[in-house]
Design a protein around this motif. Structure first.
Motif, PDB file in Angstrom:
ATOM      1  N   SER A  88      26.500  39.217  26.151  1.00  0.00           N
ATOM      2  CA  SER A  88      26.852  40.249  27.116  1.00  0.00           C
ATOM      3  C   SER A  88      26.734  41.637  26.498  1.00  0.00           C
ATOM      4  O   SER A  88      26.449  42.598  27.192  1.00  0.00           O
ATOM      5  CB  SER A  88      28.256  40.014  27.643  1.00  0.00           C
TER       6      SER A  88
ATOM      7  N   ASP B 186      37.401  48.531  30.485  1.00  0.00           N
ATOM      8  CA  ASP B 186      37.658  47.155  30.050  1.00  0.00           C
ATOM      9  C   ASP B 186      37.650  46.152  31.193  1.00  0.00           C
ATOM     10  O   ASP B 186      37.532  44.957  30.962  1.00  0.00           O
ATOM     11  CB  ASP B 186      39.007  47.084  29.330  1.00  0.00           C
ATOM     12  N   PHE B 187      37.818  46.624  32.423  1.00  0.00           N
ATOM     13  CA  PHE B 187      37.836  45.668  33.533  1.00  0.00           C
ATOM     14  C   PHE B 187      36.448  45.438  34.110  1.00  0.00           C
ATOM     15  O   PHE B 187      36.302  44.787  35.142  1.00  0.00           O
ATOM     16  CB  PHE B 187      38.802  46.125  34.631  1.00  0.00           C
TER      17      PHE B 187
ATOM     18  N   TYR C 253      32.890  43.634  33.454  1.00  0.00           N
ATOM     19  CA  TYR C 253      32.242  42.641  32.607  1.00  0.00           C
ATOM     20  C   TYR C 253      30.747  42.662  32.882  1.00  0.00           C
ATOM     21  O   TYR C 253      30.212  41.829  33.606  1.00  0.00           O
ATOM     22  CB  TYR C 253      32.870  41.262  32.833  1.00  0.00           C
TER      23      TYR C 253
ATOM     24  N   GLU D   3      22.644  40.157  28.856  1.00  0.00           N
ATOM     25  CA  GLU D   3      21.816  38.957  28.814  1.00  0.00           C
ATOM     26  C   GLU D   3      21.105  38.690  30.142  1.00  0.00           C
ATOM     27  O   GLU D   3      19.911  38.465  30.195  1.00  0.00           O
ATOM     28  CB  GLU D   3      22.705  37.755  28.457  1.00  0.00           C
ATOM     29  N   ARG D   4      21.889  38.720  31.236  1.00  0.00           N
ATOM     30  CA  ARG D   4      21.328  38.380  32.536  1.00  0.00           C
ATOM     31  C   ARG D   4      20.209  39.348  32.921  1.00  0.00           C
ATOM     32  O   ARG D   4      19.167  38.972  33.415  1.00  0.00           O
ATOM     33  CB  ARG D   4      22.450  38.412  33.573  1.00  0.00           C
TER      34      ARG D   4
ATOM     35  N   PRO E 136      23.627  40.089  42.790  1.00  0.00           N
ATOM     36  CA  PRO E 136      24.966  39.939  43.346  1.00  0.00           C
ATOM     37  C   PRO E 136      25.616  41.289  43.616  1.00  0.00           C
ATOM     38  O   PRO E 136      25.470  42.226  42.832  1.00  0.00           O
ATOM     39  CB  PRO E 136      25.717  39.177  42.256  1.00  0.00           C
TER      40      PRO E 136
ATOM     41  N   ASP F 213      28.886  41.049  44.690  1.00  0.00           N
ATOM     42  CA  ASP F 213      30.201  40.470  44.870  1.00  0.00           C
ATOM     43  C   ASP F 213      31.135  41.045  43.802  1.00  0.00           C
ATOM     44  O   ASP F 213      30.749  41.148  42.640  1.00  0.00           O
ATOM     45  CB  ASP F 213      30.036  38.952  44.702  1.00  0.00           C
ATOM     46  N   CYS F 214      32.342  41.448  44.189  1.00  0.00           N
ATOM     47  CA  CYS F 214      33.259  42.101  43.238  1.00  0.00           C
ATOM     48  C   CYS F 214      33.481  41.261  41.980  1.00  0.00           C
ATOM     49  O   CYS F 214      33.528  41.777  40.869  1.00  0.00           O
ATOM     50  CB  CYS F 214      34.618  42.348  43.874  1.00  0.00           C
ATOM     51  N   TRP F 215      33.614  39.926  42.214  1.00  0.00           N
ATOM     52  CA  TRP F 215      34.010  39.064  41.108  1.00  0.00           C
ATOM     53  C   TRP F 215      32.880  38.758  40.135  1.00  0.00           C
ATOM     54  O   TRP F 215      33.062  37.989  39.199  1.00  0.00           O
ATOM     55  CB  TRP F 215      34.594  37.757  41.653  1.00  0.00           C
ATOM     56  N   GLU F 216      31.693  39.315  40.365  1.00  0.00           N
ATOM     57  CA  GLU F 216      30.647  39.148  39.369  1.00  0.00           C
ATOM     58  C   GLU F 216      30.929  40.022  38.152  1.00  0.00           C
ATOM     59  O   GLU F 216      30.585  39.668  37.030  1.00  0.00           O
ATOM     60  CB  GLU F 216      29.278  39.508  39.953  1.00  0.00           C
TER      61      GLU F 216
ATOM     62  N   HIS G  47      34.093  42.180  37.963  1.00  0.00           N
ATOM     63  CA  HIS G  47      35.532  42.400  37.735  1.00  0.00           C
ATOM     64  C   HIS G  47      36.231  41.058  37.781  1.00  0.00           C
ATOM     65  O   HIS G  47      36.261  40.409  38.812  1.00  0.00           O
ATOM     66  CB  HIS G  47      36.110  43.308  38.816  1.00  0.00           C
ATOM     67  N   LYS G  48      36.814  40.648  36.652  1.00  0.00           N
ATOM     68  CA  LYS G  48      37.535  39.373  36.679  1.00  0.00           C
ATOM     69  C   LYS G  48      38.619  39.363  35.625  1.00  0.00           C
ATOM     70  O   LYS G  48      38.682  40.246  34.800  1.00  0.00           O
ATOM     71  CB  LYS G  48      36.594  38.192  36.502  1.00  0.00           C
TER      72      LYS G  48
END
Lengths: 284, 242
Positions: B90, B137-138, B140, B144-145, B234, B236-239, B241-242
């Motif tokens: 990452s 920090d929140f 991600y 790599e992708r 994507p 989508d928020c959770w891609e 922020h998790k």
């Protein structure tokens, strides 16, 4: 997510899971879970694993006693006394029964439409998401959750990881601070990692490739997790075997061997977690 | 002793002189050093933004000398040679001092900056580089992708792919932050080919740079290269922020 998307997301409420639902039509994944209560021994290994995986703070005895524990998964314990209402059961006392209770990842989640800032919403892969940096701490979601599986950071728990304990924090997931709601994510960091690896090889995530922390640590393998969009996955086959699907009711059961049920089914929340009833002597 | 010594021996054997095509021309940097000192004087009281744009690095690393073959004697090192984690992790990573010394035990050893580098090496200390592109920090983000998709699966040039978010680093000396790296800016790419775009597609001038390096596969035309793959990007928020 814009206001437009937010309203669209709200419009999905109580519509997802139905036939012809466009929101999920294109999705390759729909994560679901089965917990077999017949094999669960209530050992709390899943709870411990969850603490380790998801940076959960240990709040201490006094705060835990006040109900401020931050356990995303908890073992609920029920004691069967041999009397159910007026009726005496066949055996006088049947002992403790355990239910691991975590976020049920409802398809029609009551927590989602009440969030004033859309910090909780439904992902296209069927997860009930919580975006920490968006959360303003109104706690509407927790109040509207029938399972009481959302946990609010009333305190800043950063002192929990006094040096060198901060070295054990999982770098793939945020450390939440005071004023933020949090809940079980189905270990979304593992799901995203698995999807990432699969995409590098131009394929989908295979069955069994990704495990949640609770599933991984369960000594009796009571927890099965996987992709419901894949009809051949283990979790899909178990749902089918116990005649479970979104929209199904307990009344739809055909045979005694179908043990699947959902907690608080009558609320129509359509959870993605199903439980398999414990087998009693009298059921055989 | 001997862990340190053995590492050194290994590094020496790794460094093949054939990789290095010519000595680096770094003479003109003496002027820049004076400028750097000036900047340092000003940054003590100037607005935060100046610091964010060009942080004063312990060694004024010249990206252009290493990578831009056009104005140097043929040095065209691929971004992924030094930032080698970008394709499999990452974070892109700052190269280890050992990697610098792999060449610079032999190359341009008379230059002042290389001697500074060698002093770090002899003291066994890492260079305290300052972070130029820092995300909260929140967030991600994963290199790599993006690198796997654009470079290895789609075959775009590395310089262009890195340049989407970092600008044309090959023309910079010390790396500067040229893109805002805010969420709205990310989403401008990630949502422009969705069914309900929130914004007009980004103009080509926003992201296109004149990449000079060779791509792994045939280069797609600039206007169609992004339409199909980005449809799946994507939003989508959770891609992140998790």
């Amino acid at each position: 997510m814009t206001i437009k998307n937010m309203i669209e997301n709200w419009a999905q409420f109580r519509k997802s899971g139905q036939v012809g639902d466009e929101y999920y039509d294109h999705a390759d994944y729909r994560w679901g879970m089965v917990i077999d209560l017949d094999t669960c021994i209530g050992c709390n290994a899943c709870v411990t694993a969850c603490y380790a995986e998801n940076n959960l703070p240990v709040v201490g005895k006094e705060r835990f006693g006040r109900g401020l524990g931050m356990h995303w998964i908890r073992i609920e314990r029920y004691w069967q006394t041999g009397e159910e209402g007026e009726k005496k059961t066949r055996y006088p006392e049947q002992g403790a029964q355990y239910i691991p209770m975590m976020c049920q990842q409802c398809e029609q989640a009551p927590c989602e439409p009440v969030c004033p800032v859309a910090a909780t919403y439904h992902t296209p892969d069927g997860l009930n998401a919580q975006v920490y940096n968006r959360c303003i701490g109104s706690r509407y979601c927790s109040n509207n959750c029938p399972y009481k599986v959302r946990y609010f950071n009333f305190y800043s728990y950063s002192e929990t990881w006094a040096s060198p304990l901060e070295q054990q924090l999982n770098p793939d997931i945020s450390v939440r601070d005071k004023g933020v709601m949090e809940k079980c994510t189905f270990c979304v960091q593992r799901l995203r990692r698995a999807k990432n690896d699969a995409k590098n090889e131009n394929r989908l995530v295979e069955d069994g490739e990704v495990q949640t922390a609770c599933q991984q640590s369960c000594p009796t393998q009571a927890i099965v997790f996987g992709n419901l969009a894949d009809a051949d996955s283990r979790v899909s086959r178990m749902w089918k075997k116990h005649n479970m699907a979104y929209g199904h009711r307990e009344d739809d059961k055909q045979q005694k061997t179908e043990r699947g049920y959902r907690v608080l089914e009558e609320l129509n929340t359509e959870p993605s977690v199903i439980y398999l009833e414990r087998i009693r002597d009298e059921n055989i | 002793m001997d862990a340190h010594a053995s590492v050194r021996v290994r590094i020496v054997s790794d460094s093949s002189a054939s990789r290095v095509t010519a000595y680096l021309n770094v003479g003109r940097f003496s002027t820049d050093l004076r400028l750097l000192i000036l900047v340092l004087c000003f940054t003590s009281w100037s607005p935060q933004q100046v610091l964010a744009e060009a942080p004063a690095q312990p060694i004024e690393f010249p990206h252009d000398v290493h990578t831009n073959a056009e104005d140097n004697a043929g040095n065209a090192i691929n971004c992924l040679y030094c930032h080698s984690y970008a394709r499999r992790s990452s974070v892109a990573g700052i190269p280890t001092l050992a990697k610098c010394m792999g060449c610079h035990r032999y190359v341009a050893t008379d230059k002042e900056r290389i001697q500074q580098l060698t002093r770090y090496w002899e003291q066994g200390k890492p260079i305290p580089w300052k972070k130029v592109h820092d995300l909260p920090d929140f967030v991600y983000f994963t290199h790599e992708r993006h690198v796997q998709h654009f470079v290895f699966q789609q075959g775009q040039s590395v310089q262009q792919v890195c340049g989407y978010c970092h600008g044309d680093v090959k023309t910079m000396t010390v790396a500067e932050k040229r893109r805002p790296l805010t969420m709205g800016w990310c989403l401008k790419c990630h949502q422009q080919f969705q069914d309900n775009p929130v914004d007009v597609p980004r103009p080509v001038a926003d992201w296109h740079i004149n990449a000079t390096d060779q791509s792994l596969k045939a280069v797609m035309p600039a206007d169609t290269a992004h339409a199909e793959p980005l449809r799946k990007a994507p939003s989508d928020c959770w891609e992140c922020h998790k």
